[in-house]
Design a protein around this motif. Structure first.
Motif, PDB file in Angstrom:
ATOM      1  N   ASP A  39      17.178  11.652   3.387  1.00  0.00           N
ATOM      2  CA  ASP A  39      16.412  12.744   4.337  1.00  0.00           C
ATOM      3  C   ASP A  39      15.121  11.660   4.090  1.00  0.00           C
ATOM      4  OD1 ASP A  39      17.639  14.628   5.341  1.00  0.00           O
ATOM      5  OD2 ASP A  39      16.820  16.283   3.631  1.00  0.00           O
ATOM      6  N   LYS A  40      15.286  10.627   3.376  1.00  0.00           N
ATOM      7  CA  LYS A  40      13.750   9.527   2.494  1.00  0.00           C
ATOM      8  C   LYS A  40      14.225   8.524   3.926  1.00  0.00           C
ATOM      9  CE  LYS A  40      11.172   8.990   0.840  1.00  0.00           C
ATOM     10  NZ  LYS A  40      10.059   9.254   1.744  1.00  0.00           N
ATOM     11  N   ILE A  41      15.361   7.976   4.083  1.00  0.00           N
ATOM     12  CA  ILE A  41      15.836   6.886   4.302  1.00  0.00           C
ATOM     13  C   ILE A  41      16.338   6.848   6.575  1.00  0.00           C
ATOM     14  CG2 ILE A  41      17.202   4.292   5.030  1.00  0.00           C
ATOM     15  CD1 ILE A  41      17.072   5.014   1.688  1.00  0.00           C
ATOM     16  N   ASN A  42      15.689   6.116   7.155  1.00  0.00           N
ATOM     17  CA  ASN A  42      15.759   6.574   8.755  1.00  0.00           C
ATOM     18  C   ASN A  42      16.559   5.429   8.713  1.00  0.00           C
ATOM     19  OD1 ASN A  42      16.380   7.040  11.351  1.00  0.00           O
ATOM     20  ND2 ASN A  42      13.994   5.454  12.107  1.00  0.00           N
ATOM     21  N   LEU A  43      18.364   6.245   8.940  1.00  0.00           N
ATOM     22  CA  LEU A  43      19.321   4.660   9.259  1.00  0.00           C
ATOM     23  C   LEU A  43      19.727   4.568  10.206  1.00  0.00           C
ATOM     24  CD1 LEU A  43      21.592   3.256   7.467  1.00  0.00           C
ATOM     25  CD2 LEU A  43      22.930   5.010   6.826  1.00  0.00           C
ATOM     26  N   TYR A  44      19.464   3.988  10.822  1.00  0.00           N
ATOM     27  CA  TYR A  44      20.441   3.676  12.222  1.00  0.00           C
ATOM     28  C   TYR A  44      21.646   2.319  12.798  1.00  0.00           C
ATOM     29  CZ  TYR A  44      18.989   2.407  16.794  1.00  0.00           C
ATOM     30  OH  TYR A  44      18.706   1.893  18.760  1.00  0.00           O
ATOM     31  N   GLN A 102       0.948  -1.154   0.363  1.00  0.00           N
ATOM     32  CA  GLN A 102      -0.012  -0.069  -0.255  1.00  0.00           C
ATOM     33  C   GLN A 102       0.669   1.524  -0.315  1.00  0.00           C
ATOM     34  OE1 GLN A 102      -0.443  -1.492   3.117  1.00  0.00           O
ATOM     35  NE2 GLN A 102      -0.567  -0.006   4.636  1.00  0.00           N
ATOM     36  N   LYS A 103      -0.017   2.546  -0.591  1.00  0.00           N
ATOM     37  CA  LYS A 103       1.545   3.145  -0.210  1.00  0.00           C
ATOM     38  C   LYS A 103       1.928   4.187   0.787  1.00  0.00           C
ATOM     39  CE  LYS A 103       0.538   8.079  -3.036  1.00  0.00           C
ATOM     40  NZ  LYS A 103       0.978   8.495  -2.031  1.00  0.00           N
ATOM     41  N   ASN A 104       2.635   4.671   0.888  1.00  0.00           N
ATOM     42  CA  ASN A 104       3.144   4.832   2.659  1.00  0.00           C
ATOM     43  C   ASN A 104       3.568   3.688   3.008  1.00  0.00           C
ATOM     44  OD1 ASN A 104       2.899   7.499   1.398  1.00  0.00           O
ATOM     45  ND2 ASN A 104       1.322   7.865   2.840  1.00  0.00           N
ATOM     46  N   ILE A 161      16.729  -4.984   7.920  1.00  0.00           N
ATOM     47  CA  ILE A 161      17.583  -5.757   8.821  1.00  0.00           C
ATOM     48  C   ILE A 161      20.008  -5.600   7.992  1.00  0.00           C
ATOM     49  CG2 ILE A 161      17.807  -7.259  10.592  1.00  0.00           C
ATOM     50  CD1 ILE A 161      15.029  -7.854  10.600  1.00  0.00           C
ATOM     51  N   GLY A 162      20.350  -5.691   8.684  1.00  0.00           N
ATOM     52  CA  GLY A 162      21.491  -4.954   8.259  1.00  0.00           C
ATOM     53  C   GLY A 162      21.506  -4.817   6.256  1.00  0.00           C
ATOM     54  N   THR A 163      21.810  -3.546   6.063  1.00  0.00           N
ATOM     55  CA  THR A 163      21.475  -2.695   5.393  1.00  0.00           C
ATOM     56  C   THR A 163      22.768  -2.960   4.732  1.00  0.00           C
ATOM     57  OG1 THR A 163      20.872  -1.278   4.214  1.00  0.00           O
ATOM     58  CG2 THR A 163      22.090  -0.877   6.335  1.00  0.00           C
ATOM     59  N   GLY A 164      24.376  -2.575   5.270  1.00  0.00           N
ATOM     60  CA  GLY A 164      25.693  -2.923   4.332  1.00  0.00           C
ATOM     61  C   GLY A 164      25.930  -1.580   3.831  1.00  0.00           C
ATOM     62  N   SER A 165      25.811  -1.572   2.669  1.00  0.00           N
ATOM     63  CA  SER A 165      26.000  -0.518   1.516  1.00  0.00           C
ATOM     64  C   SER A 165      24.901   0.249   1.259  1.00  0.00           C
ATOM     65  CB  SER A 165      26.271  -1.366   0.352  1.00  0.00           C
ATOM     66  OG  SER A 165      25.482  -2.328  -0.357  1.00  0.00           O
ATOM     67  N   GLY A 166      23.448   0.003   2.309  1.00  0.00           N
ATOM     68  CA  GLY A 166      22.338   0.329   1.498  1.00  0.00           C
ATOM     69  C   GLY A 166      21.886   0.147   0.507  1.00  0.00           C
ATOM     70  N   ASN A 167      21.772  -0.884  -0.565  1.00  0.00           N
ATOM     71  CA  ASN A 167      21.613  -1.484  -1.315  1.00  0.00           C
ATOM     72  C   ASN A 167      20.309  -1.728  -1.515  1.00  0.00           C
ATOM     73  OD1 ASN A 167      22.669  -3.281  -0.108  1.00  0.00           O
ATOM     74  ND2 ASN A 167      22.304  -4.802  -1.906  1.00  0.00           N
ATOM     75  N   ILE A 168      19.789  -2.194  -0.473  1.00  0.00           N
ATOM     76  CA  ILE A 168      18.066  -3.031  -0.956  1.00  0.00           C
ATOM     77  C   ILE A 168      17.091  -2.005  -0.101  1.00  0.00           C
ATOM     78  CG2 ILE A 168      16.535  -4.285   0.688  1.00  0.00           C
ATOM     79  CD1 ILE A 168      18.846  -6.422   1.377  1.00  0.00           C
ATOM     80  N   ALA A 169      17.294  -1.162   0.890  1.00  0.00           N
ATOM     81  CA  ALA A 169      16.804   0.461   1.693  1.00  0.00           C
ATOM     82  C   ALA A 169      16.989   1.515   0.007  1.00  0.00           C
ATOM     83  CB  ALA A 169      17.807   1.076   2.748  1.00  0.00           C
ATOM     84  N   CYS A 170      18.241   1.667  -0.411  1.00  0.00           N
ATOM     85  CA  CYS A 170      17.852   2.507  -1.373  1.00  0.00           C
ATOM     86  C   CYS A 170      17.596   2.596  -2.201  1.00  0.00           C
ATOM     87  CB  CYS A 170      19.703   3.126  -1.753  1.00  0.00           C
ATOM     88  SG  CYS A 170      20.248   3.902  -0.470  1.00  0.00           S
ATOM     89  N   THR A 171      16.979   0.902  -2.993  1.00  0.00           N
ATOM     90  CA  THR A 171      16.900   0.230  -4.939  1.00  0.00           C
ATOM     91  C   THR A 171      14.839   0.705  -3.921  1.00  0.00           C
ATOM     92  OG1 THR A 171      18.530  -0.544  -4.559  1.00  0.00           O
ATOM     93  CG2 THR A 171      16.330  -1.249  -5.940  1.00  0.00           C
ATOM     94  N   MET A 172      14.883   0.668  -2.459  1.00  0.00           N
ATOM     95  CA  MET A 172      13.454  -0.104  -2.599  1.00  0.00           C
ATOM     96  C   MET A 172      12.588   1.375  -3.060  1.00  0.00           C
ATOM     97  SD  MET A 172      11.564  -2.606  -2.258  1.00  0.00           S
ATOM     98  CE  MET A 172      10.384  -2.649  -1.123  1.00  0.00           C
ATOM     99  N   ALA A 173      14.170   2.485  -1.969  1.00  0.00           N
ATOM    100  CA  ALA A 173      13.118   3.563  -1.141  1.00  0.00           C
ATOM    101  C   ALA A 173      13.611   4.867  -3.303  1.00  0.00           C
ATOM    102  CB  ALA A 173      13.972   4.364  -1.158  1.00  0.00           C
ATOM    103  N   ASP A 177       7.086   6.878  -1.785  1.00  0.00           N
ATOM    104  CA  ASP A 177       6.133   6.734  -1.385  1.00  0.00           C
ATOM    105  C   ASP A 177       6.721   6.272   0.505  1.00  0.00           C
ATOM    106  OD1 ASP A 177       5.422   4.883  -3.405  1.00  0.00           O
ATOM    107  OD2 ASP A 177       4.148   4.234  -1.230  1.00  0.00           O
ATOM    108  N   LEU A 178       7.793   4.954  -0.504  1.00  0.00           N
ATOM    109  CA  LEU A 178       7.773   4.241   1.494  1.00  0.00           C
ATOM    110  C   LEU A 178       8.661   4.715   2.316  1.00  0.00           C
ATOM    111  CD1 LEU A 178       8.718   1.240  -0.682  1.00  0.00           C
ATOM    112  CD2 LEU A 178       6.547   1.243  -0.098  1.00  0.00           C
TER     113      LEU A 178
END
Ligand code: GLN
Length: 297
Positions: A171-176, A119-121, A127-139, A144-145
């Motif tokens: 600003d889009k991904i909350n990196l922790y 769904q939107k948003n 989990i274990g983002t490493g280089s951030g490849n999964i998170a960045c690609t999804m974004a 909207d995610l």
């Protein structure tokens, strides 16, 4: 005459053939392709362009840089570390010491996740983002995610920061920075997630000596080893994921090709009312554990 021969030997095409042959004697896999990619990186061009300018002479500076690159590769340093980046899902990710090089298998996890009619948003945890490849690609594919990414290793976290910045996603991904398993208060989470993605370390400690030198000698152990048998850490993650996901949430976790049957069995014992499946990769090997709620009965 001597000058001519000398000049001849510094032609791009000759240097390339020489490097490729040398790699071959050193038993470097894909010796020609690697020699080409390293030279293309030195010259700042595409691999294919090397053949358009094949009789261009290399400058002394270019020769020196190429020499350093091929010496590193001859010691089996991963190509992506030397070049400094790699392609994942058509996007460029900076990589180097301390971070796992994104793999083609993991692209399937992203592709499947993008095809789930989110769904939107929707909220997503990587989990274990490493280089951030999964998170960045999804974004990048779904702006909207609401994406959160967590990483335990400070070295890998630095690479994720670089990649988020390069893709304008800071600003889009909350990196922790923290341990997903040990964060008792779930500080990375404001509310349970709709979708959880993970490519946990899943290689058995005992497998390590048999891995390719590139992986064994260069990539971070924390990103590779899942425990004595390899599945200990993925199983711990699975149990904790149940606390962090909505009842109807979905999860994709990358697994080893020999872990399909056992992970399926464990997941079925843990989550009796959930839809559970093993998804195969392009070489038809078990690759992803997929679970869709009901997680909590
Ligand atoms: N999430 C990153 C990847 O899939 C890193 C995974 C890891 O370090 N095990 O490439």
């Amino acid at each position: 005459m001597a000058k001519n021969t000398q000049q001849q030997s510094w032609r791009l095409i000759d240097v390339l053939s020489w490097a490729s042959e040398w790699f071959k004697t050193k038993k470097i896999p894909h010796h020609r392709r690697d020699a080409e990619q390293l030279l293309a990186s030195v010259l700042g061009c595409k691999r294919i362009e090397l053949y358009m300018y094949y009789d261009r002479l290399l400058s002394i500076e270019e020769r020196e840089r190429y020499k350093k690159f091929i010496n590193r590769r001859a010691k089996r340093e991963p190509l992506a570390y030397i070049i400094g980046d790699t392609d994942f899902y058509g996007y460029e990710f900076k990589v180097g010491d301390g971070v796992l090089v994104p793999r083609a298998e993991t692209e399937i996890l992203v592709e499947k996740a993008l095809n789930t009619n989110l769904q939107k948003n929707a909220s997503v945890l990587d989990i274990g983002t490493g280089s951030g490849n999964i998170a960045c690609t999804m974004a990048l594919e779904r702006i909207d995610l609401k994406i959160t990414a967590i990483e335990i290793s400070p070295e890998a976290y630095k690479w994720a920061e670089i990649n988020l910045k390069n893709h304008n996603l800071t600003d889009k991904i909350n990196l922790y920075l923290g341990d997903f398993l040990d964060d008792k208060h779930e500080q990375f989470m404001t509310e349970p997630f709709d979708l959880i993605l993970a490519n946990p370390p899943y290689i058995a400690q005992t497998e390590m000596p048999h891995l390719e030198a590139e992986v064994r000698d260069y990539e971070p152990k924390t990103a590779l080893i899942g425990g004595r048998n390899g599945d200990e850490l993925p199983i711990l993650q699975l149990k904790k994921i149940a606390n962090c996901i909505k009842n109807d949430g979905q999860m994709f976790m990358e697994i080893g090709s020999d872990q399909g049957a056992s992970m399926l069995k464990i997941a079925k014992q843990l989550f009796k009312n959930a839809h559970i499946e093993i998804i195969r990769d392009l070489t038809n090997r078990d690759r992803i554990l997929y679970i869709a709620g009901r997680w909590h009965g």
